[in-house]
Design a protein around this motif. Structure first.
Motif: not given
Length: 279
Positions: A212-225
């Motif tokens: 899910v982290t990979r999905h989030l970064t690919g969708l334009g998210c940062r600073d994933v905790r």
């Protein structure tokens, strides 16, 4: 003591049966689960993790969108902190219960309930502008996790907070081995991304925080905790002790201490990821 996710996004009318009706029928059992120690822990830990990020985001009230928010388990906690929360869900009984919970807490002015599909939000919600979006316990029902995450991120303003919670695939073999003492099934769970829930009679898709982290970064998210929710609770087989107030208090204290501590969050029953949306 399984995690019992909340209602999924809608299906076409030609697909039987109606998922909203299925979840409405399970309301009484769902309420019992929420009030059990493991349900209380799920909400307490999620709230604690959110609060640390929300306080850094703003000193004032925030606009929160709670997708598949069910009967307001997350929403009312945030409203009690002064935030304005809009709950979106497909099940009318869940939304009615959420509205009732808000009224009982004196928070009706801070909680709105909208019956809608995550993929087809009303224009007033889909247009963005929310400071925080919650996507808790929805991915287990999604056919395409990336698509669902993209739809959930759309209403979030740039630099806003996104919180996603899902059943942790890494925990399934341990849960089966410890809770059911079914070792062959635990071995099989190592290579499976499916599990069942008796409460809602559904087959769930399990995910990992890494995916899910990979999905989030690919969708334009940062600073994933990355946080773990119920790192210990589900591996303690004496459920009766968890109802003892003193024991529960110590268990909650331990769970809060482990939620962001390596390696415990990797095998917690659920994972919670909190990220920022790029501007």
């Amino acid at each position: 003591m399984p995690e019992t996710p909340k209602p999924p996004k809608t299906t076409e009318a030609s697909e039987a049966p109606d998922p909203a009706q299925k979840f409405d029928r399970a309301m009484s059992v769902w309420k019992e689960w929420q009030e059990a120690p493991w349900g209380r822990l799920r909400y307490a830990i999620a709230e604690a993790n959110l609060v640390r990020h929300c306080e850094a985001l703003s000193d004032g009230p925030l606009r929160v969108l709670d997708l598949a928010g069910g009967d307001g388990g997350d929403a009312v906690r945030l409203a009690a902190r002064g935030h304005h929360v809009t709950i979106v869900d497909l099940a009318p009984a869940m939304l009615e219960a959420a509205a009732g919970r808000a009224r009982e807490a004196g928070l009706a002015d801070l909680v709105d309930c909208v019956e809608a599909d995550v993929d087809r939000l009303p224009a007033g919600l889909a247009g963005g502008g929310f400071d925080v979006v919650l996507c808790h316990n929805l991915l287990a029902y999604a056919d395409d996790a990336r698509h669902t995450l993209g739809a959930a991120l759309a209403p979030l303003r740039p630099d806003g907070l996104f919180s996603v919670m899902a059943l942790n695939r890494h925990s399934q073999p341990l849960t089966v081995a410890v809770r059911e003492t079914d070792l062959p099934a635990a071995v099989a769970a190592l290579d499976s991304d499916r599990a069942g829930t008796r409460m809602f009679g559904s087959t769930l898709t399990l995910h990992t925080a890494e995916e899910v982290t990979r999905h989030l970064t690919g969708l334009g998210c940062r600073d994933v905790r990355h946080y773990g929710v119920r790192s210990v609770c589900d591996h303690l087989v004496d459920d009766a002790r968890k109802y003892e107030p003193a024991f529960y208090a110590e268990l909650e204290r331990l769970e809060l201490a482990l939620t962001d501590r390596h390696p415990y969050m990797h095998t917690a029953r659920l994972f919670q990821l909190i990220a920022r949306k790029d501007g």
